[in-house]
Each structure stands twice: as C-alpha cells, then as structure tokens.
Motif scaffolding. Structure first.
Motif, PDB file in Angstrom:
ATOM      1  N   VAL A 148      -3.830   8.061  -3.717  1.00 43.39           N
ATOM      2  CA  VAL A 148      -3.279   9.346  -4.148  1.00 43.39           C
ATOM      3  C   VAL A 148      -4.408  10.364  -4.222  1.00 43.39           C
ATOM      4  N   ASP A 149      -4.002  11.633  -4.211  1.00 45.89           N
ATOM      5  CA  ASP A 149      -5.006  12.704  -4.255  1.00 45.89           C
ATOM      6  C   ASP A 149      -4.931  13.535  -5.524  1.00 45.89           C
TER       7      ASP A 149
ATOM      8  N   PHE B 261      -6.520   4.352  -6.074  1.00 45.06           N
ATOM      9  CA  PHE B 261      -7.657   5.121  -5.555  1.00 45.06           C
ATOM     10  C   PHE B 261      -7.288   6.598  -5.664  1.00 45.06           C
ATOM     11  N   LEU B 262      -7.997   7.290  -6.568  1.00 45.66           N
ATOM     12  CA  LEU B 262      -7.743   8.714  -6.815  1.00 45.66           C
ATOM     13  C   LEU B 262      -8.825   9.536  -6.107  1.00 45.66           C
ATOM     14  N   GLN B 263      -8.469  10.196  -5.011  1.00 44.04           N
ATOM     15  CA  GLN B 263      -9.409  11.039  -4.247  1.00 44.04           C
ATOM     16  C   GLN B 263      -9.172  12.478  -4.671  1.00 44.04           C
TER      17      GLN B 263
ATOM     18  N   VAL C  18       0.862  -1.178   0.000  1.00 41.30           N
ATOM     19  CA  VAL C  18       0.000   0.000   0.000  1.00 41.30           C
ATOM     20  C   VAL C  18       0.898   1.229   0.000  1.00 41.30           C
ATOM     21  N   ILE C  19       0.674   2.123  -0.956  1.00 36.33           N
ATOM     22  CA  ILE C  19       1.505   3.322  -1.096  1.00 36.33           C
ATOM     23  C   ILE C  19       0.608   4.545  -0.978  1.00 36.33           C
ATOM     24  N   LEU C  20       0.918   5.429  -0.039  1.00 33.66           N
ATOM     25  CA  LEU C  20       0.182   6.666   0.159  1.00 33.66           C
ATOM     26  C   LEU C  20       1.025   7.834  -0.342  1.00 33.66           C
ATOM     27  N   SER C  21       0.408   8.636  -1.197  1.00 31.60           N
ATOM     28  CA  SER C  21       1.092   9.815  -1.710  1.00 31.60           C
ATOM     29  C   SER C  21       0.066  10.930  -1.888  1.00 31.60           C
ATOM     30  N   CYS C  22       0.224  11.975  -1.117  1.00 28.60           N
ATOM     31  CA  CYS C  22      -0.722  13.100  -1.178  1.00 28.60           C
ATOM     32  C   CYS C  22       0.049  14.415  -1.177  1.00 28.60           C
TER      33      CYS C  22
ATOM     34  N   ALA D 152       0.643  13.769  -7.326  1.00 25.58           N
ATOM     35  CA  ALA D 152       0.990  12.853  -6.228  1.00 25.58           C
ATOM     36  C   ALA D 152       1.259  11.450  -6.761  1.00 25.58           C
ATOM     37  N   PHE D 153       0.522  11.057  -7.779  1.00 25.26           N
ATOM     38  CA  PHE D 153       0.760   9.748  -8.398  1.00 25.26           C
ATOM     39  C   PHE D 153       2.146   9.708  -9.059  1.00 25.26           C
TER      40      PHE D 153
END
Length: 568
Positions: free
Chosen positions: A102-103, A129-131, A49-53, A107-108
C-alpha cells in the motif's frame, strides 16, 4: 488477475517505477524475498498478495518489486489481488497469510481486510509494506495499527523504506508495562543486506500481558465456577482454570455481571450470559458452566474445550426401600415359598426341616434389616424407560438430549423441567417429588444432572450414600470459555488450555471439589424413619396368625365338647 494480464504485468516496463535507484529497489525486493522464504513458505503452501494504491507512481513501483520477486524466487504460489479505489468488487478466498502493498493509510483502508475475517475463529498474519513519504510514515503507521487493534488483528507488521533506502519493520504491543490497549508503533526488526536482523518476524504479544486487565463475564454455578465475594477468591473447577490462565499470561481479572446477579438474587442462564457478552462487546471472555454449542458459533469464538461434563441419572435410595411386606417375602423366591407351603401340609417334612428353615429365615431377615437392602435399582437408560420413571432436568439438558438421536429412551420419559440452571434445584425437586403425598411407596423419579455437581452437592449436604447413580451416563457436554468473535486471544488460550488439560490439572481440580468415594460411602447414610404404613405387613401377618390360632383353639374346644357329649 488472469494469466494474460499477469504475463503482461511481468513483461512491460512501467513509467515511474524508477523513481529511486535500482539498487534500492533490489534491496527492498530482497527484504521481501527473505521474509517470504523464512516465514510464509514455511507456514503455508500459498499466501495472498494485495496491491492497493491511491497514486500511480507507487503502484508502478510495486509492480517493479513484484517483477523482481518473480525473478528471484524459484517457487512461489500466491493469489494476487489488485484493489482499485472506488470499486465494490470483492475477491473471495482465505485471508490467513497476507502480504499487503500500500502507499498510504487510505489505500490500506480501501482493502477492508477485517470484513474478510470477521467471522473466522483463527488468527491471521498481515505483513504490510507501506511506501509513503518519510514525513507521513509515522502518522499512517499509527493509523494502520489502530485499525488492526480495533478489529482484533494482533499479528500486524508494517515494513517501511526510507528515502535513504533503510528498510525497517514495526509492530504494536497492546499489552506492555505501564500501558494497556495502546497501538503505539515499535521497531522490532531491520533488514541488513542478505538477511533480517531477527528471524522472529511476528513476536508473541500474549505470553505476558504485564498485569493488564481482562474483563470476564461470569455466573456462579458451583462446583464449576464460584467466587468468594469477601476475599475475591476464585473457587471451583473453572475458577481454578481462570486463575491458572491469569498466572500464566500475567493478566488481572475484572468481573462483569456478578454484582448484578447478586443484587437480583438470580443466576443468568447460559443463553443470557452469552447474550450479555454480545450486547456489551467490551468483555473479553465468558465463563461459568458454558457448553460449546454450534448455535453460538456464528457470533462468538470458543476456546478449546477444557472439560468433558457427564450428565448422569440419579435416584433416591430411600425411594427404593423394601416395604414391610416385601421384607417378609424377600428372603425366599416364589418357588421356595411354594415348596415351604407344600411341605407344611406334610407333617413329617415340616417336622424335619422346620428348625433349619426357621434359622435360615431369621438370618436372612437380620441381613436385610442390617444392610439396608433395596429393590433392584436402575442401571441403564433402558431400565429407566421400561420402569416408567419421571425425569427431572434443566432446560439446557433437555435441549442437548433432543439433539442426540440415540437418546430416545430419555425423551420417552415423562419430564419435569426445573427453571433454574443451578444443579441443586434438580436435587431439591427430586426430594420434593419423592416425599409428596400420593407418591406411593416407590416413587419412580430420576434426576438428570452433572456428575461432578451430584458428587459435590452430596458432599456439601453431608448425604453420603443417599443417592444411586445410574451406571450408563446420558451424554457428555464439552465446557468451554467463550471469547468475542475473532478474538486475538483465541490462539494463545487454545494452546494453554490444551497444555493444562494434557497434564491432568482439570481432573485434579475436579477431584478437589467432589469425591466419588464419599458419594458411595454409607457411614452417614440414614434410612427414612419407620411410619405407620410400613408396619401394615407386620399387622397383617400377626392378624392372620392370631386368626389361625383362634380357629385352632375353637376347633379344639368344639372337638372336646363333641367327644364329651358322645360319652354321655
């Protein structure tokens, strides 16, 4: 993330995470949970799981979603990576099954996922998941898919959640009716409460290429790959394979490099072919008697090997014909000849068995002349080494021989290298060396080439029975199609090639281009014409017999005169 941070991450409440209704957060978390349980946990024991914002509010939202996931999933083994904007730190590890949160498109792009898989030969899965705000979702989604297609990431999905709480799943189809190479987003799924609308989260995009063109870099090396320039008909073992792949995947073929080679009257070497593929970066695959070799693994991706190519030794039968002297002495072994000469001195024995021996000798001579008997032919690599043969081979074959520790017998032979990689040049060189002046009555020359090429060239040249194939083969080469590094085609082509090979189509096609039965037949075989040196044994034997008869005649004349002089 370490354990302390992870515990702190789970327990704290983040400001800004409740920017929308808690029921929507639960709905989104449930959509991710169902996907993880239905897909990732069935395929692999763990995923990443990769979080980037770029903004704090979406980051807090994702942390809240992860907390809900921890509470709802019983067992979930994962690697959690937090990407911070501007940081150059890289987290090593496999990136096969990925869940990206990602947001925005920026960020991606901060994750740089292609840099972790550019040197791999497999296909990865990316559930993104693009928020993002509703107005910016189409633009960012298009950018994500363009990035995936540019870097050969075929399994890319984007999940979005609208302001009204609707959860949709999109992907792109680069091969579609009427358009090729595009990355237009298309909706493929929707989360409907307890489950997704379809469980096929990553639909296949390569079963049907809808006639889109694949560029093929090829070289003409019969009997493996060739093409009829006038009718563009594929021919040869690998030509049939390419045609079958085109039929099953429904793609058209565009060739690169063949016209250039034809205009220059040359054939690229294997290394030149693959070098052209690396330089162009536009062709999809390379084919044409290409070996799967470790030296190319760092820059190109091979498909599963489709054919095991045997390298064998062959010698010209005419080079092992018995000479005239060997023919006269061949019917009996040395011990038999000694016994015959001894019995000649014993008149009684000779008188009793002369007719039988003469009949046997005449019959054996007729057998030798009628059935084309030869010297003892080599049947193993040890025979070639002990016999002092000279090996004729290509540079590619020599390279493979040097890498096999058990082929020291071949390396000990005197070697003649052929500049061309076309196998017919080896047979031409074999003929030239055998028939050159000073080669002797039995030139010890062996050609090392592909067994299928030897069978094909023998049949094409109408030379059935002209060669002897050494029973012990030298080595086996694995032939493969090469793709660009990390090509999106490799997984599907692997499965197709294994399927085609399993049902025996490759061996069927190999039998169509070459026949071992024809190779071993003798109905077209012709001995070399009798030349003056071949008759020296006849002249010598006749001369010895005439000399003996003359000596006997003179001895009888002198005996008669002595007896006549004694009477007077």
């Amino acid at each position: 993330m370490n354990v302390t941070s992870l515990l702190h991450f789970e327990s704290m409440k983040h400001i800004g995470s409740q920017t929308q209704a808690a029921s929507i957060n639960q709905h989104v978390a449930q959509a991710l949970r169902v996907f993880i349980e239905d897909f990732y946990q069935r395929l692999a024991p763990a995923f990443i799981v990769i979080l980037s914002c770029r903004r704090p509010s979406p980051m807090n939202f994702y942390r809240n979603i992860m907390q809900l996931l921890y509470e709802s999933v019983d067992t979930m083994i994962l690697q959690l990576v937090l990407v911070e904007f501007g940081s150059t730190r890289r987290i090593p590890g496999p990136r096969t099954h990925n869940l990206l949160l990602v947001d925005s498109l920026d960020a991606f792009l901060d994750i740089e996922i292609h840099t972790y898989t550019a040197q791999s030969d497999g296909s990865e899965y990316y559930f993104i998941f693009l928020q993002q705000r509703d107005a910016l979702i189409p633009q960012d989604m298009q950018g994500v898919f363009a990035y995936c297609w540019r870097h050969q990431l075929i399994n890319c999905n984007v999940m979005t959640q609208s302001s009204g709480g609707q959860v949709l799943l999109h992907t792109y189809f680069p091969y579609a009716p009427g358009r090729c190479g595009e990355s237009r987003p298309e909706r493929i799924n929707r989360f409907q409460g307890p489950a997704w609308q379809h469980r096929d989260y990553f639909p296949s995009k390569l079963h049907n290429l809808h006639g889109c063109q694949l560029l093929v870099l090829a070289r003409r090396v019969p009997p493996f790959f060739d093409i009829d320039g006038r009718h563009h008909r594929l021919w040869g073992l690998e030509g049939q394979l390419l045609k079958e792949l085109s039929r099953r995947m429904n793609f058209s073929i565009g060739f690169e490099g063949l016209q250039e080679q034809q205009s220059n009257h040359t054939t690229w070497t294997e290394q030149q072919l693959l070098q052209q593929m690396l330089q162009g970066r536009m062709t999809h695959l390379a084919i044409g008697y290409v070996r799967k070799h470790i030296q190319y693994a760092g820059n190109l991706t091979p498909v599963f090997p489709h054919f095991s190519n045997r390298i064998v030794g062959c010698v010209l039968l005419n080079a092992h014909n018995l000479t005239s002297l060997e023919i006269w002495s061949f019917p009996f072994q040395a011990l038999a000849w000694v016994c015959l000469l001894a019995s000649f001195l014993i008149f009684a024995s000779w008188f009793c068995f002369s007719l039988i021996i003469r009949a046997m000798y005449a019959a054996l001579l007729f057998l030798i002349l009628r059935h084309h008997l030869h010297q003892r032919l080599p049947d193993s690599l040890q025979d070639l080494a002990s016999g002092g043969y000279t090996a004729v081979m290509s540079r590619t074959t020599l390279q493979d021989v040097r890498e096999v520790p058990g082929l020291q017998e071949i390396l000990s032979l005197r070697t003649v290298l052929v500049a061309s990689e076309r196998e017919e040049e080896i047979l031409r060189q074999l003929d030239r060396l055998t028939s050159r002046e000073g080669a002797g009555s039995h030139p010890l020359i062996v050609g090392l080439l592909s067994q299928d090429a030897l069978l094909h060239l023998t049949q094409r040249g109408h030379r059935a029975g002209a060669y002897h194939m050494v029973s012990q083969h030298v080595l086996e080469q694995q032939l493969a199609i090469y793709l660009q590094k990390h090509s999106h085609l490799v997984g599907h082509m692997d499965r197709l090639v294994m399927s085609i090979r399993a049902v025996g189509l490759l061996h069927h096609w190999a039998g169509q281009v070459a026949s071992e039965r024809y190779f071993r037949s003798r109905f077209l075989y012709r001995e070399k014409s009798i030349r003056q040196p071949d008759l020296w044994a006849v002249y010598l034997l006749a001369g010895v017999l005439y000399l003996c008869s003359a000596m006997v005649f003179l001895w009888e004349v002198l005996s008669v005169r002595r007896r006549a002089g004694g009477h007077t």
